[in-house]
Design a protein around this motif. Structure first.
Motif, PDB file in Angstrom:
ATOM      1  N   ALA A  92       0.851  -1.190   0.000  1.00  0.00           N
ATOM      2  CA  ALA A  92       0.000   0.000   0.000  1.00  0.00           C
ATOM      3  C   ALA A  92       0.884   1.237   0.000  1.00  0.00           C
ATOM      4  N   LEU A  93       0.577   2.162  -0.878  1.00  0.00           N
ATOM      5  CA  LEU A  93       1.342   3.402  -1.014  1.00  0.00           C
ATOM      6  C   LEU A  93       0.460   4.562  -0.571  1.00  0.00           C
ATOM      7  N   ILE A  94       1.026   5.477   0.221  1.00  0.00           N
ATOM      8  CA  ILE A  94       0.274   6.619   0.739  1.00  0.00           C
ATOM      9  C   ILE A  94       0.901   7.905   0.214  1.00  0.00           C
ATOM     10  N   GLY A  95       0.203   8.588  -0.663  1.00  0.00           N
ATOM     11  CA  GLY A  95       0.631   9.909  -1.086  1.00  0.00           C
ATOM     12  C   GLY A  95       1.943   9.964  -1.835  1.00  0.00           C
ATOM     13  N   GLY A  96       2.270   8.908  -2.556  1.00  0.00           N
ATOM     14  CA  GLY A  96       3.523   8.907  -3.293  1.00  0.00           C
ATOM     15  C   GLY A  96       3.560   7.792  -4.314  1.00  0.00           C
ATOM     16  N   PHE A  97       4.652   7.742  -5.063  1.00  0.00           N
ATOM     17  CA  PHE A  97       4.789   6.785  -6.152  1.00  0.00           C
ATOM     18  C   PHE A  97       6.209   6.220  -6.160  1.00  0.00           C
ATOM     19  N   PRO A  98       6.369   4.980  -6.589  1.00  0.00           N
ATOM     20  CA  PRO A  98       7.724   4.432  -6.710  1.00  0.00           C
ATOM     21  C   PRO A  98       8.540   5.191  -7.741  1.00  0.00           C
ATOM     22  N   THR A 159      14.561  -5.032 -10.137  1.00  0.00           N
ATOM     23  CA  THR A 159      15.223  -6.282 -10.477  1.00  0.00           C
ATOM     24  C   THR A 159      14.299  -7.366 -11.019  1.00  0.00           C
ATOM     25  N   SER A 160      13.004  -7.309 -10.712  1.00  0.00           N
ATOM     26  CA  SER A 160      12.117  -8.411 -11.069  1.00  0.00           C
ATOM     27  C   SER A 160      10.809  -7.900 -11.650  1.00  0.00           C
ATOM     28  N   GLU A 161      10.461  -8.375 -12.828  1.00  0.00           N
ATOM     29  CA  GLU A 161       9.191  -8.003 -13.439  1.00  0.00           C
ATOM     30  C   GLU A 161       8.010  -8.543 -12.645  1.00  0.00           C
ATOM     31  N   ARG A 162       8.254  -9.502 -11.769  1.00  0.00           N
ATOM     32  CA  ARG A 162       7.162 -10.089 -10.989  1.00  0.00           C
ATOM     33  C   ARG A 162       6.536  -9.087 -10.035  1.00  0.00           C
ATOM     34  N   ARG A 163       7.246  -7.986  -9.743  1.00  0.00           N
ATOM     35  CA  ARG A 163       6.671  -6.974  -8.851  1.00  0.00           C
ATOM     36  C   ARG A 163       5.358  -6.421  -9.400  1.00  0.00           C
ATOM     37  N   HIS A 164       5.226  -6.389 -10.724  1.00  0.00           N
ATOM     38  CA  HIS A 164       4.046  -5.768 -11.326  1.00  0.00           C
ATOM     39  C   HIS A 164       2.759  -6.529 -11.013  1.00  0.00           C
ATOM     40  N   GLY A 165       2.875  -7.786 -10.606  1.00  0.00           N
ATOM     41  CA  GLY A 165       1.686  -8.562 -10.291  1.00  0.00           C
ATOM     42  C   GLY A 165       1.322  -8.591  -8.824  1.00  0.00           C
ATOM     43  N   VAL A 166       2.121  -7.959  -7.978  1.00  0.00           N
ATOM     44  CA  VAL A 166       1.826  -7.926  -6.534  1.00  0.00           C
ATOM     45  C   VAL A 166       0.645  -6.996  -6.291  1.00  0.00           C
ATOM     46  N   PRO A 167      -0.360  -7.420  -5.504  1.00  0.00           N
ATOM     47  CA  PRO A 167      -1.500  -6.540  -5.209  1.00  0.00           C
ATOM     48  C   PRO A 167      -1.035  -5.202  -4.642  1.00  0.00           C
ATOM     49  N   LEU A 168      -1.513  -4.124  -5.254  1.00  0.00           N
ATOM     50  CA  LEU A 168      -1.022  -2.787  -4.938  1.00  0.00           C
ATOM     51  C   LEU A 168      -2.205  -1.852  -4.729  1.00  0.00           C
ATOM     52  N   THR A 169      -2.171  -1.128  -3.617  1.00  0.00           N
ATOM     53  CA  THR A 169      -3.200  -0.135  -3.321  1.00  0.00           C
ATOM     54  C   THR A 169      -2.550   1.233  -3.198  1.00  0.00           C
ATOM     55  N   LEU A 170      -3.037   2.199  -3.961  1.00  0.00           N
ATOM     56  CA  LEU A 170      -2.561   3.576  -3.860  1.00  0.00           C
ATOM     57  C   LEU A 170      -3.596   4.376  -3.082  1.00  0.00           C
ATOM     58  N   ILE A 171      -3.216   4.826  -1.881  1.00  0.00           N
ATOM     59  CA  ILE A 171      -4.076   5.655  -1.051  1.00  0.00           C
ATOM     60  C   ILE A 171      -3.787   7.109  -1.390  1.00  0.00           C
ATOM     61  N   LEU A 200      -7.145   2.048  -6.428  1.00  0.00           N
ATOM     62  CA  LEU A 200      -6.984   3.389  -5.880  1.00  0.00           C
ATOM     63  C   LEU A 200      -7.995   3.595  -4.759  1.00  0.00           C
ATOM     64  N   ALA A 201      -7.560   4.251  -3.691  1.00  0.00           N
ATOM     65  CA  ALA A 201      -8.431   4.515  -2.544  1.00  0.00           C
ATOM     66  C   ALA A 201      -8.283   5.967  -2.129  1.00  0.00           C
ATOM     67  N   ASP A 202      -9.376   6.598  -1.771  1.00  0.00           N
ATOM     68  CA  ASP A 202      -9.369   8.005  -1.409  1.00  0.00           C
ATOM     69  C   ASP A 202      -9.372   8.168   0.104  1.00  0.00           C
ATOM     70  N   ILE A 203      -8.694   9.213   0.592  1.00  0.00           N
ATOM     71  CA  ILE A 203      -8.756   9.591   1.998  1.00  0.00           C
ATOM     72  C   ILE A 203      -8.817  11.112   2.064  1.00  0.00           C
TER      73      ILE A 203
END
Length: 227
Positions: A92-98, A159-171, A200-203
């Protein structure tokens, strides 16, 4: 579930103090990470040191933790997906991006004597801090820690393309989910554009909801853990 919590620049693990009891009420154990150079006195700390601290927290958690990153530390949370894709429940990412491949981690402001100090609240006027009282700003200002340039100018590599399939929530705090989706669709955030399991989730908060909306933030983290 164990929840690994990584605060952004200038903050140590105590940034999550108001969120921890809320997560406990929801059945989770919060694991706040005090990053090298942000609370341990290590002025020579590097970005790689912070990466190692995050991976150590993931490896030390019970089961498969959710990894939560705030602001610049969204990159560090995404590192867990990159280097431990089978070991994490999600991110889960809060207010930012990789950060994008090859970019500096967080070279945002001019350093002074080898560290990047907090630049003052005037740099964050508007939606970032409109929900913060003067008293809260004064209290946080006293807690802000200069970040070593070895951290801020470290170069990010994936390093790994597999990261793209990990469940990701952007708050989304100071920006809306609709705004975030526009940036993603435009390719401005390549790591999120490539994510195949993004929600995507809003707060209703500014940039630091762990201080202004800890219960609402914990509820969204709980939802992310269920994905």
């Amino acid at each position: 579930m164990d929840i690994v919590l990584i605060a952004g620049l200038w903050l140590d693990g105590s940034a999550w103090d108001d969120v921890l009891p809320e997560l406990e009420t929801l059945g989770h154990r919060g694991i706040p990470v005090t990053l090298p150079g942000q609370g341990d006195g290590a002025t020579s700390a590097t970005y790689d040191d912070q990466v190692a601290a995050v991976l150590a927290a993931v490896d030390g958690a019970d089961g498969s933790p959710l990894v939560v990153g705030h602001s610049a530390a969204c990159t560090l949370a995404w590192v867990a997906a990159d280097q431990r894709p089978d070991a994490v429940t999600g991110v889960a990412l809060i207010g930012g991006f990789p950060s994008t491949e090859g970019e500096a981690y967080a070279d945002f402001f001019e350093p002074v004597d080898g560290v990047m100090p907090f630049p003052g609240w005037e740099k964050f006027e508007g939606p970032d801090s409109d929900d913060m009282s003067d008293e809260l700003k004064e209290s946080l200002l006293a807690r802000m820690l200069p970040v070593p340039v070895g951290v801020t100018r470290g170069v990010v590599h994936w390093t790994s393309e597999r990261r793209h399939g990990v469940p990701l929530t952007l708050i989304c705090p100071e920006f809306s989910p609709a705004e975030a989706q526009e940036w993603i669709d435009a390719g401005d955030v390549p790591e999120l554009s490539a994510a195949t399991a993004l929600e995507l989730a809003d707060i209703d908060s500014g940039h630091w909801p762990m201080f202004t909306q800890p219960a609402a933030l914990a509820a969204l983290i709980d939802e992310a853990s269920g994905r």
